[in-house]
Write a protein that holds these residues in place. Sequence first.
Motif, PDB file in Angstrom:
ATOM      1  N   ARG A   1       0.834  -1.176  -0.016  1.00  0.00           N
ATOM      2  CA  ARG A   1      -0.018  -0.122   0.093  1.00  0.00           C
ATOM      3  C   ARG A   1       0.837   1.392   0.027  1.00  0.00           C
ATOM      4  NH1 ARG A   1      -3.139  -3.252   2.849  1.00  0.00           N
ATOM      5  NH2 ARG A   1      -2.246  -2.890   4.855  1.00  0.00           N
TER       6      ARG A   1
ATOM      7  N   LEU B   1       3.861   1.483  -1.302  1.00  0.00           N
ATOM      8  CA  LEU B   1       4.485   1.893  -2.587  1.00  0.00           C
ATOM      9  C   LEU B   1       3.577   1.776  -3.609  1.00  0.00           C
ATOM     10  CD1 LEU B   1       7.119  -1.355  -2.164  1.00  0.00           C
ATOM     11  CD2 LEU B   1       7.634   1.176  -2.287  1.00  0.00           C
ATOM     12  N   ASP B   2       2.283   1.750  -3.479  1.00  0.00           N
ATOM     13  CA  ASP B   2       1.348   1.954  -4.542  1.00  0.00           C
ATOM     14  C   ASP B   2       0.937   3.568  -4.473  1.00  0.00           C
ATOM     15  OD1 ASP B   2      -2.053   0.983  -5.166  1.00  0.00           O
ATOM     16  OD2 ASP B   2      -0.199   0.929  -6.424  1.00  0.00           O
ATOM     17  N   GLN B   3       1.457   4.253  -3.696  1.00  0.00           N
ATOM     18  CA  GLN B   3       1.295   5.877  -3.473  1.00  0.00           C
ATOM     19  C   GLN B   3       2.178   6.517  -4.565  1.00  0.00           C
ATOM     20  OE1 GLN B   3      -1.155   6.819  -1.494  1.00  0.00           O
ATOM     21  NE2 GLN B   3      -1.143   4.443  -1.012  1.00  0.00           N
ATOM     22  N   THR B   4       1.704   6.135  -6.023  1.00  0.00           N
ATOM     23  CA  THR B   4       2.735   6.629  -6.930  1.00  0.00           C
ATOM     24  C   THR B   4       3.432   8.062  -6.711  1.00  0.00           C
ATOM     25  OG1 THR B   4       1.409   5.335  -8.268  1.00  0.00           O
ATOM     26  CG2 THR B   4       3.150   6.485  -9.650  1.00  0.00           C
ATOM     27  N   GLY B   5       4.432   8.300  -6.879  1.00  0.00           N
ATOM     28  CA  GLY B   5       5.184   9.717  -6.844  1.00  0.00           C
ATOM     29  C   GLY B   5       5.117  10.266  -5.526  1.00  0.00           C
ATOM     30  N   ASN B   6       4.413   9.630  -4.424  1.00  0.00           N
ATOM     31  CA  ASN B   6       4.271  10.169  -3.161  1.00  0.00           C
ATOM     32  C   ASN B   6       4.693   9.102  -2.029  1.00  0.00           C
ATOM     33  OD1 ASN B   6       4.031  12.119  -1.284  1.00  0.00           O
ATOM     34  ND2 ASN B   6       1.793  11.627  -1.042  1.00  0.00           N
ATOM     35  N   VAL B   7       5.588   8.315  -2.207  1.00  0.00           N
ATOM     36  CA  VAL B   7       5.890   7.077  -1.486  1.00  0.00           C
ATOM     37  C   VAL B   7       6.603   7.545  -0.222  1.00  0.00           C
ATOM     38  CG1 VAL B   7       7.423   4.814  -1.239  1.00  0.00           C
ATOM     39  CG2 VAL B   7       6.231   5.582  -3.421  1.00  0.00           C
TER      40      VAL B   7
ATOM     41  N   PHE C   1      12.618   3.234  -5.700  1.00  0.00           N
ATOM     42  CA  PHE C   1      11.366   2.753  -5.774  1.00  0.00           C
ATOM     43  C   PHE C   1      11.426   1.380  -6.364  1.00  0.00           C
ATOM     44  CE2 PHE C   1       6.795   2.515  -6.443  1.00  0.00           C
ATOM     45  CZ  PHE C   1       6.552   2.194  -7.515  1.00  0.00           C
ATOM     46  N   GLU C   2      12.102   1.330  -7.694  1.00  0.00           N
ATOM     47  CA  GLU C   2      12.402  -0.048  -8.323  1.00  0.00           C
ATOM     48  C   GLU C   2      12.792  -1.100  -7.514  1.00  0.00           C
ATOM     49  OE1 GLU C   2      12.131   3.286 -11.190  1.00  0.00           O
ATOM     50  OE2 GLU C   2      13.555   2.762  -9.658  1.00  0.00           O
TER      51      GLU C   2
ATOM     52  N   VAL D   1      10.262  -2.334  -5.056  1.00  0.00           N
ATOM     53  CA  VAL D   1       9.306  -3.160  -5.614  1.00  0.00           C
ATOM     54  C   VAL D   1       9.742  -4.505  -5.769  1.00  0.00           C
ATOM     55  CG1 VAL D   1       7.766  -3.332  -7.910  1.00  0.00           C
ATOM     56  CG2 VAL D   1       7.986  -1.284  -6.493  1.00  0.00           C
TER      57      VAL D   1
END
Lengths: 155, 141
Positions: free
Chosen positions: A64, A66-72, A112-113, A116
């Motif tokens: 959840r 990491l799902d906040q794209t651009g705002n992790v 991020f990568e 993930v």
Amino acid sequence: MDTLVAQLQRQFRDYTISLYHQGFLDDQFTELKKLQDECSPDFVAEVVSLFFEDCEKLIGNMARALDQTGNVDFSLVGSSVHQLKGSSSSVGAKRVKGLCVTFKECCDSQSFEGCVRCLQQVDIEYKSLKAKLQDLFNLEQQIVQAGGRIPQVDI
Amino acid sequence: MATTSTGDIEKTKSVEVKKKLNVLIVDDDPVIRKLHEIIIKSIGGISQTAKNGEEAVNIHRDGNASFDLILMDKEMPERDGLSATKKLREMKVTSMIIGVTTLADNEEERKAFMEAGLNHCLAKPLSKAKILPLINNLMDA
């Protein structure tokens, strides 16, 4: 000719040793087994079950976050990784613990990568360990049901 | 297995515990709480648990809590182990407090945790072998 009990005991011994040699488990799992006695006969299964529930919850939290794209929030992810590392270390889940070290580094460097990728690997690894420990506990049950004793395995 | 008069000395298998311990286990991880409960039980002690430092402090607020030992995790939400230890010492709690750290904690972090009021620090994962000599030595002191 081997009895059924002897065959099952040998299978149990071989399987246990393979889990250590393949790096799924470490000495801490041995310590857990030592704590199991007639007062706490299901202790290992209970702790391991708690651990897998913990894995599901923490992996869900990380996914959840990491799902906040651009705002992790990498510190939030890192906090869950830290907790998973602690619990995996406490049950002897060696591979999961090792992945958490790498995962924490990715959180600290805000990759991020990397995060993930680590999350996917942790998910695969804990499910793999869960299946293997279930097989091990099933073997124990079969030995007991066949009238035998679960052998002590020296690693 | 020998049992003498109630409460004073118990022999559990080949391990001797010199006094029946009453322990507070403070950790936000349910796996670790369970593990530490069993370790304490295996050495003849009894335990209560708290999910974080704030719960541990609240347990002591009415002044009736009486633990021989507190196992205090360092990283916890709401109130961490360092803050909880400082607060408990301010509240004049005299229980032994053993801080439970991770290998990732550096020397400065461990030192700060000790200076908050710990009696000792141990690294996770705890085991009977790690904790028993420490408990017996501290109880003798």
